[in-house]
Enzyme design. Structure first.
Site, mmCIF file in Angstrom:
data_model
loop_
_atom_site.group_PDB
_atom_site.id
_atom_site.type_symbol
_atom_site.label_atom_id
_atom_site.label_comp_id
_atom_site.label_asym_id
_atom_site.label_seq_id
_atom_site.Cartn_x
_atom_site.Cartn_y
_atom_site.Cartn_z
ATOM 1 N N GLY A 72 0.878 -1.188 -0.163
ATOM 2 C CA GLY A 72 0.019 0.078 0.032
ATOM 3 C C GLY A 72 0.856 1.375 0.114
ATOM 4 O O GLY A 72 0.569 2.251 -0.616
ATOM 5 N N CYS A 326 4.987 5.319 20.629
ATOM 6 C CA CYS A 326 6.173 5.954 21.517
ATOM 7 C C CYS A 326 7.195 6.807 20.770
ATOM 8 O O CYS A 326 7.870 6.240 19.969
ATOM 9 C CB CYS A 326 6.635 4.560 22.062
HETATM 10 C C1 LIG Z 1 -4.641 3.759 5.342
HETATM 11 C C2 LIG Z 1 -3.382 3.023 5.208
HETATM 12 N N1 LIG Z 1 -2.682 3.400 3.880
HETATM 13 C C3 LIG Z 1 -1.537 2.720 3.685
HETATM 14 C C4 LIG Z 1 -1.214 1.526 4.703
HETATM 15 C C5 LIG Z 1 0.366 0.820 4.162
HETATM 16 O O1 LIG Z 1 0.187 -0.292 3.579
HETATM 17 P P1 LIG Z 1 1.146 -1.331 3.489
HETATM 18 O O2 LIG Z 1 1.455 -1.991 4.861
HETATM 19 O O3 LIG Z 1 0.865 -2.511 2.458
HETATM 20 O O4 LIG Z 1 2.481 -0.560 3.045
HETATM 21 C C6 LIG Z 1 -1.749 1.312 5.693
HETATM 22 C C7 LIG Z 1 -1.172 0.004 6.646
HETATM 23 O O5 LIG Z 1 -1.567 0.122 7.474
HETATM 24 C C8 LIG Z 1 -3.000 1.967 5.827
HETATM 25 O O6 LIG Z 1 -3.643 1.368 6.946
#
Ligand SMILES: Cc1ncc(COP(=O)(O)O)c(C=O)c1O
Length: 400
Positions: A72, A326
């Site tokens: 992501g 933290c």
């Molecule tokens: C809203 C959002 N965007 C992006 C990410 C990042 O995704 P990835 O862990 O696949 O890099 C996350 C992961 O927690 C997320 O919750």
């Protein structure tokens, strides 16, 4: 002791059916999907099918709008950097104060190096976007608007389709980080104004290390990774074939389970929330009680440290998450809690419970059983609680 996993916004268990679909692509079907010989061609066909499965989950209109990535985070970074390069003469970005660091940290970096001017739009106490500020930030200098579909900490859903229409009026590209929404909320991109959308496999029962960026046909785009011609030149690098196949299968399963997610999972979440609010004094729900992902509940417990609650829950087999990070030895409330102006005494005690289709009634019962006593015991040790105004819960969520 039963293990109860309520941290599905952090990551999900890979569905066994997804693992099964992936396995042949490590061994028998090991060919490179770009090769033209038979080893590659058959894998290429499977990748094509996986792309269609994902396309269906997003109700994307045309073939080849899906670009595979490794996370992501990569999808988010690609969208932002692509827009700045693809929109010469425009160097502004409009985003929100509550985005994931995959967007925020990059925006802050781009500001620091003088590459972009960034508008961080605020939210109200329920996490809803300040629409007036959003409209005011839009102009013909804006290259990209990037606003998440749903917030990872509170589950609050933003009206991204309408926000994209407004961005379009100013000729700006619109990207949405839908990492938390895909598979939990219905998404239909066909005919809409959203130009790019990020998703991540491990949030929807596919493996870690595979993601995708939807790029609407005709939307201006510049690749982040350059090299080979994979993904039609939009993302160089040999595809993570088993991951891509797994993501396709996970998309197919997500379509099948969408009604369960919106029905049974939401009911479990609501029951958990209602019971906690009834049994634990001085706590309230963070986020928009109505426009919210069906699986997420973020509850602020006043006069108690979230980390301490988590530790005690862990001892009872329950995994959840806190919004605190933290930083340099002090527990800072998360940027999302700060943006929502959650009072200091409550922001520190915020806990996120995030369910999935794998949760059952017993999981929720176990939390309802354990939590009131944990909070009571911790508060008994707190000098702040001794002097606190103990009132019935100030805010009761409205259940749709
Ligand atoms: C809203 C959002 N965007 C992006 C990410 C990042 O995704 P990835 O862990 O696949 O890099 C996350 C992961 O927690 C997320 O919750």
């Amino acid at each position: 002791m039963r293990a109860v996993y309520l941290d599905n916004n952090a990551t999900t268990r890979v569905d066994p059916a997804v693992v099964e679909a992936m396995l042949p692509f490590f061994t028998e079907q090991f060919g490179n999907p770009s090769s033209i010989h038979s080893f590659g061609a058959s894998v290429g066909q499977s990748v094509k099918k996986a792309r269609q499965q994902l396309q269906e989950l997003l109700a994307a209109e045309y073939d080849h709008e899906i670009v595979y990535t490794a996370s992501g985070t990569e999808s988010d970074n690609t969208a932002v950097l692509s827009a700045l390069e693809a929109m010469p003469g425009r160097n502004e970005i409009v985003t929100t104060q509550v985005e994931h660091p995959a967007i925020l940290a990059l925006c802050q970096h781009l500001e620091k190096i003088g590459r972009a001017k960034v508008h961080y739009i605020g939210v109200d106490s329920l996490g809803r976007l300040d629409l007036e500020a959003y409209r005011a930030a839009l102009s013909d200098k804006v290259a990209l608007v990037t606003i998440m579909w749903a917030n990872n900490e509170t589950g609050t859903i933003f009206p991204v389709e309408a926000l994209a229409e407004l961005a379009k009026e100013h000729g700006a590209l619109f990207h949405t980080d839908a990492v938390q929404a895909v598979g939990k909320a219905p998404i239909s991109l066909k005919g809409g104004a959203i130009d790019m959308l990020s998703l991540s496999g491990h949030k929807l029962h596919a493996p870690k290390g595979v993601g995708a960026l939807y790029v609407k046909r005709g939307a201006r785009f510049k690749p982040l990774l350059r090299g080979g011609h994979q993904e039609r030149g939009r993302r160089a690098g040999t595809e993570n074939t088993p991951g891509v196949i797994g993501l396709g299968k996970a998309a197919e399963l997500a379509i099948q389970h969408m009604a369960d997610e919106q029905g049974r999972v939401k009911e479990l979440r609501d029951r958990l929330e209602r019971a906690i609010l009834q049994r634990v004094p001085n706590c309230f729900v963070n986020g928009d009680p109505l426009e919210r992902l069906p699986n997420t509940s973020n509850i602020a417990f006043e006069y108690v440290e979230g980390e301490a609650i988590l530790l005690h829950l862990t001892r009872q087999g329950i995994a959840a998450s806190s919004g605190s990070a933290c930083t340099s030895g002090s527990l800072e409330p998360s940027h999302v809690m700060r943006a929502m102006n959650v009072p200091f005494t409550a922001a520190h005690g915020s806990i996120r419970f995030s369910l999935s289709r794998e949760n059952v009634a017993e999981d929720v019962d176990q939390v309802i059983e354990a939590l009131p006593e944990i909070v009571e015991n911790l508060r008994a040790l707190s000098p702040f609680w001794a002097g606190a105004n103990k009132e019935p819960n100030a805010f009761k969520p409205v259940y749709a």
